[in-house]
Design a protein around this motif. Structure first.
Motif, mmCIF file in Angstrom:
data_model
loop_
_atom_site.group_PDB
_atom_site.id
_atom_site.type_symbol
_atom_site.label_atom_id
_atom_site.label_comp_id
_atom_site.label_asym_id
_atom_site.label_seq_id
_atom_site.Cartn_x
_atom_site.Cartn_y
_atom_site.Cartn_z
ATOM 1 N N LEU A 81 35.396 5.285 13.308
ATOM 2 C CA LEU A 81 36.460 6.204 12.904
ATOM 3 C C LEU A 81 37.307 5.656 11.771
ATOM 4 N N ASP A 82 37.298 4.346 11.591
ATOM 5 C CA ASP A 82 38.028 3.721 10.488
ATOM 6 C C ASP A 82 37.148 3.515 9.260
ATOM 7 N N ASN A 83 35.953 4.106 9.277
ATOM 8 C CA ASN A 83 34.996 4.029 8.167
ATOM 9 C C ASN A 83 34.431 2.631 7.957
ATOM 10 N N LEU A 101 32.792 3.084 4.409
ATOM 11 C CA LEU A 101 32.020 4.265 4.045
ATOM 12 C C LEU A 101 32.216 5.361 5.088
ATOM 13 N N ILE A 102 32.075 6.608 4.680
ATOM 14 C CA ILE A 102 32.186 7.713 5.635
ATOM 15 C C ILE A 102 30.816 8.162 6.140
ATOM 16 N N GLN A 103 29.753 7.807 5.405
ATOM 17 C CA GLN A 103 28.390 8.180 5.792
ATOM 18 C C GLN A 103 27.421 7.174 5.213
ATOM 19 N N VAL A 104 26.422 6.785 6.002
ATOM 20 C CA VAL A 104 25.385 5.871 5.539
ATOM 21 C C VAL A 104 24.021 6.447 5.854
ATOM 22 N N GLN A 117 36.295 8.679 -1.193
ATOM 23 C CA GLN A 117 36.545 9.126 -2.576
ATOM 24 C C GLN A 117 35.270 9.601 -3.268
ATOM 25 N N ASN A 118 34.167 9.676 -2.508
ATOM 26 C CA ASN A 118 32.871 10.170 -3.011
ATOM 27 C C ASN A 118 32.157 9.195 -3.940
ATOM 28 N N TYR A 148 27.544 13.244 0.491
ATOM 29 C CA TYR A 148 26.481 13.012 1.478
ATOM 30 C C TYR A 148 25.226 12.608 0.722
ATOM 31 N N MET A 149 24.445 11.678 1.321
ATOM 32 C CA MET A 149 23.279 11.140 0.622
ATOM 33 C C MET A 149 22.199 10.756 1.621
ATOM 34 N N SER A 150 20.942 10.931 1.226
ATOM 35 C CA SER A 150 19.809 10.567 2.076
ATOM 36 C C SER A 150 18.634 10.189 1.201
ATOM 37 N N CYS A 151 17.854 9.176 1.639
ATOM 38 C CA CYS A 151 16.744 8.665 0.833
ATOM 39 C C CYS A 151 15.419 8.761 1.564
ATOM 40 N N GLY A 152 14.358 8.978 0.794
ATOM 41 C CA GLY A 152 13.002 9.018 1.311
ATOM 42 C C GLY A 152 12.082 8.207 0.421
ATOM 43 N N PRO A 153 10.780 8.277 0.663
ATOM 44 C CA PRO A 153 9.834 7.444 -0.084
ATOM 45 C C PRO A 153 9.711 7.791 -1.560
ATOM 46 N N LEU A 154 10.100 9.005 -1.945
ATOM 47 C CA LEU A 154 9.964 9.417 -3.339
ATOM 48 C C LEU A 154 11.285 9.458 -4.089
ATOM 49 N N GLY A 155 12.378 9.164 -3.385
ATOM 50 C CA GLY A 155 13.670 9.171 -4.055
ATOM 51 C C GLY A 155 14.805 9.517 -3.132
ATOM 52 N N CYS A 156 16.006 9.583 -3.710
ATOM 53 C CA CYS A 156 17.215 9.874 -2.938
ATOM 54 C C CYS A 156 17.816 11.207 -3.369
ATOM 55 N N TRP A 157 18.392 11.896 -2.388
ATOM 56 C CA TRP A 157 19.014 13.189 -2.597
ATOM 57 C C TRP A 157 20.470 13.113 -2.168
ATOM 58 N N GLY A 158 21.316 13.922 -2.809
ATOM 59 C CA GLY A 158 22.715 13.944 -2.427
ATOM 60 C C GLY A 158 23.355 15.279 -2.757
ATOM 61 N N VAL A 159 24.505 15.518 -2.131
ATOM 62 C CA VAL A 159 25.307 16.703 -2.451
ATOM 63 C C VAL A 159 26.724 16.246 -2.750
ATOM 64 N N ASN A 160 27.370 16.922 -3.688
ATOM 65 C CA ASN A 160 28.737 16.558 -4.040
ATOM 66 C C ASN A 160 29.734 17.543 -3.438
ATOM 67 N N SER A 161 31.011 17.329 -3.728
ATOM 68 C CA SER A 161 32.046 18.173 -3.143
ATOM 69 C C SER A 161 31.981 19.613 -3.637
ATOM 70 N N GLY A 162 31.297 19.839 -4.745
ATOM 71 C CA GLY A 162 31.097 21.190 -5.245
ATOM 72 C C GLY A 162 29.842 21.846 -4.694
#
Length: 255
Positions: A81-83, A101-104, A117-118, A148-162
Motif C-alpha cells: 500500500l506504500d508502493n 512503484l504502483i504496478q510491476v 507520477q507515471n 500500466y505496463m506488461s511485457c512478453g516475448p516480443l516486446g512490452c506494451w503500456g497505456v498512459n493516463s490518456g
C-alpha cells in the motif's frame, strides 16, 4: 446466495456464446487483481492478501499485505500500500530498496514498473534474478510516461493516463528500448501472455485481443473484441487460459 448462483449460471451461458468457454474460477470473495504467467496464477483481495492457485483452491502467498502481485519468468513480485516493491523468495516476500512503484510486471526476465507520477522503470534480468534483501536495486529509467505496463516475448506494451496504447521492444539485459510506437485504440490496462498474446481492457470494461502479432510484426495489426455480458476490470492470460476479473469481484477462467 440464490441471486449470486443465478448470476453465475447466466454468466457462464453468455460467455460460451462468444468463442470462449468460461467457468467461475475457484471462489474467493472480493478479488481485486489477478495475474498469470509461467504456469502460475496469483491474485490479491480487498484486504491486501496475496494468494496463488493450487489445484482447485487459493492458498495464501506469503505474509506481506500487497495491493498488486505479478508472476512470470522473473519470479513473483508485488507492491504494498506504500508502493514499496517486494520480491518472493524462500517462502515469503521481502522488501527491496531503490524505488517505489504502483504496478510491476515480471512477465519476462526483466522486471518493469511504473510510479505514481507515471515514470517508467526497468530492472535488468541479471539484477532481477540475483538480488539480496540488503541490496539496493539499480532500476533503469525508461523514457515515456505510462500508468500500466506488461511485457512478453516480443516486446512490452503500456497505456498512459490518456488511455493511449504503446508498444516497444525492451532488452532484458540492458533495459534499453527500441522507441515507443503508439498503437490504435484506447485502454486502461494491458496484459501480455507468456506466448506473446496481448489483451486490453478499456474504460467501459470491454476486452480486446491484439491480432496479427508475429515476430515480423510484433505490434500486431488490429483488435478483436471478446464480448462478455458483464464489465471486466482485469484480464490476464497464460497457457491457453484467459483469466478475467469482473467489476463485481468474480473471477472467471476461460479457454
Amino acid at each position: 446466495m440464490k441471486a449470486l448462483a443465478t448470476f453465475l449460471v447466466l454468466l457462464n451461458y453468455f460467455t460460451r456464446c462468444h468463442g470462449w468457454i468460461c467457468t467461475t474460477a475457484p471462489e474467493h470473495v472480493a478479488a481485486t487483481q489477478v495475474d498469470a504467467g509461467n504456469g502460475m496464477v496469483v491474485m490479491t483481495d480487498k484486504n491486501s492478501n496475496a494468494f496463488f492457485l493450487s489445484d482447485s483452491s487459493w492458498s495464501k502467498l506469503g505474509s506481506v499485505p500487497l495491493k498488486h502481485v505479478t508472476v512470470g519468468y522473473a519470479g513473483v513480485w508485488g507492491v504494498n500500500l506504500d508502493n514499496r516493491v517486494y520480491k518472493f523468495a524462500a517462502g515469503d516476500f521481502f522488501p527491496t530498496r531503490g524505488i517505489t512503484l504502483i504496478q510491476v510486471d515480471a512477465g519476462q526476465h526483466q522486471v518493469v514498473g511504473v510510479t505514481h507520477q507515471n515514470s517508467i522503470h526497468c530492472l535488468n534480468a541479471s539484477s532481477a534474478s540475483s538480488i539480496q534483501e540488503e541490496g539496493v536495486l539499480n532500476w533503469n529509467t525508461i523514457s515515456g510516461a505510462l500508468m500500466y505496463m506488461s511485457c512478453g516475448p516480443l516486446g512490452c506494451w503500456g497505456v498512459n493516463s490518456g488511455q493511449n496504447i504503446y508498444f516497444t521492444k525492451v532488452s532484458p539485459d540492458a533495459c534499453s528500448i527500441s522507441g515507443w510506437r503508439q498503437i490504435d485504440g484506447a485502454a486502461v490496462k494491458v496484459e501480455v501472455g507468456t506466448d506473446g498474446r496481448v489483451f486490453v481492457v478499456n474504460q467501459s470494461g470491454n476486452v480486446y485481443e491484439r491480432t496479427g502479432i508475429s515476430e515480423a510484426v510484433p505490434q500486431g495489426t488490429g483488435w478483436s473484441q471478446i464480448t462478455f455480458c458483464v464489465a471486466i476490470n482485469h484480464v490476464t492470460y497464460d497457457l491457453g487460459r484467459l483469466w478475467l476479473l469482473t467489476n463485481t469481484g468474480v473471477l472467471l477462467n476461460c479457454i
